[in-house]
Design an enzyme around this catalytic site. Structure first.
Site, short mmCIF file in Angstrom:
data_model
loop_
_atom_site.label_atom_id
_atom_site.label_comp_id
_atom_site.label_asym_id
_atom_site.label_seq_id
_atom_site.Cartn_x
_atom_site.Cartn_y
_atom_site.Cartn_z
N TYR A 54 -6.41 3.82 0.05
CA TYR A 54 -6.01 2.86 -0.98
C TYR A 54 -6.77 3.13 -2.28
CZ TYR A 54 -4.01 0.18 2.94
OH TYR A 54 -3.30 -0.22 4.05
N GLY A 204 7.34 -7.45 -0.26
CA GLY A 204 7.65 -8.37 -1.35
C GLY A 204 9.11 -8.75 -1.44
#
Length: 328
Positions: A54, A204
């Site tokens: 990440y 999302g």
């Protein structure tokens, strides 16, 4: 309400930290990210999930900086195994790579102990016993509390568990990604392994706020995912709009209904939604305690599932790295 991982009672809603550093377009300002992860702890989040990949370590560094002095307030998970170093790209879960990754994570996170450390993907080039053996040595040395695996198939989970008990299995699971229902979810229940669902709100999409994926930034990973392309998105948006209406009727947000549905799939199931929005952070945390009838959960499951959603969850280049069972 608490659920167990590695002998510790945790709130069933953890925080996936990826998108405050990477993956879904330009991250928020640094100070906003620092504030967000502190807000998470203040709300009661006690399970934070990061990974070496990440932001190429930036996410681990952010957690170290933002939560300095608060390490004892949360259960910390990180991952290794996905390699993106210039031309070197792929999966590497060799003992040497695992050993180096753990040491790097410990330094970057500024801690002497990581509660849970995952193999981010399955590496067919390395015997499972060799990879698990390295984690076992790290556990015995007190560097990690337990190890986990991410996007592994049921047979490989069983093989690893026979070498040393698996502390957690993390795989994508949501209303619109059901692969774990083919075998992994039952395997985890049978073996007593906690299951951690990433992307529980469909990256999302199930929040009902994304109307046009063509407006996403070019570096947003979703622009390469088939479900968000021009062919499939209109079909999926129709489902999402009906789902949002169902959530509104139930008096909850679409994200809360999506999270509640995943949590209803087993007492060993945890969710780690990510967000950069402080209000969503609060809403997600309280999803575990909201009252939603079984009838509404069942309707949500009938509305959005593998058979109704259009498009594969990953593009062609990524699919070979996924070990989890696939639908025919």
């Amino acid at each position: 309400m608490a659920r167990m991982i590695a002998g510790k009672e945790l709130h069933p809603v953890g925080l996936g930290c990826m998108n405050v550093s990477w993956a879904y377009g330009t991250p928020p300002a640094h100070e906003d990210c620092v504030a967000l992860v502190n807000q998470a702890l203040d709300l009661g989040y006690d399970h934070l999930d990061t990974a070496r990949i990440y932001g190429a370590g930036k996410n681990e560094a952010l957690i170290a900086e933002a939560l300095k002095g608060r390490r004892n307030a949360f259960f910390l998970a990180s991952k290794c195994g996905i390699v993106v170093e210039g031309p070197k790209r792929g999966v590497d879960c060799s003992p040497e790579t695992i050993r180096t990754a753990i040491e790097t994570s410990l330094r970057t996170l500024e801690t002497d102990y990581i509660d849970l450390y995952y193999m981010h993907r399955f590496d067919p080039k390395v015997p499972i016993a060799d990879s698990v053996g390295e984690f076992t040595r790290a556990i015995e040395a007190g560097k990690i509390g337990t190890y986990g695996v991410s996007e592994w198939s049921s047979p490989h989970i069983r093989e690893a568990h026979a070498v040393h008990p698996v502390g957690a299995v993390q795989t994508e699971y949501s209303l619109w990604t059901r692969n774990v229902e083919l075998a992994v979810l039952d395997t985890c229940k049978e073996l007593g392994i906690p299951f951690v669902a990433f992307s529980p709100v469909g990256r999302g999409a199930l929040c009902g706020e994304l109307k046009d994926p063509s407006t996403l930034e070019e570096q947003d990973l979703r622009t390469k995912m088939p479900r968000f392309n021009a062919e499939n998105w209109p079909k999926n948006l129709t489902l999402i709009e009906r789902f949002a209406a169902l959530a509104k009727q139930a008096g909850v947000t679409p994200a809360q209904l999506a999270l509640k549905w995943v949590l209803s799939r087993g007492e060993n199931v945890h969710v780690i939604p990510g967000t950069t929005n402080p209000q969503h952070l609060t809403d997600n945390y309280h999803a575990a305690e909201i009252d939603v009838s079984q009838a509404v959960l069942d309707e949500a499951g009938r509305l959005i599932n593998h058979d109704t959603v259009a498009g594969h969850r990953y593009h062609d280049a990524i699919r070979p790295t996924i070990d989890t069972e696939e639908f025919a």
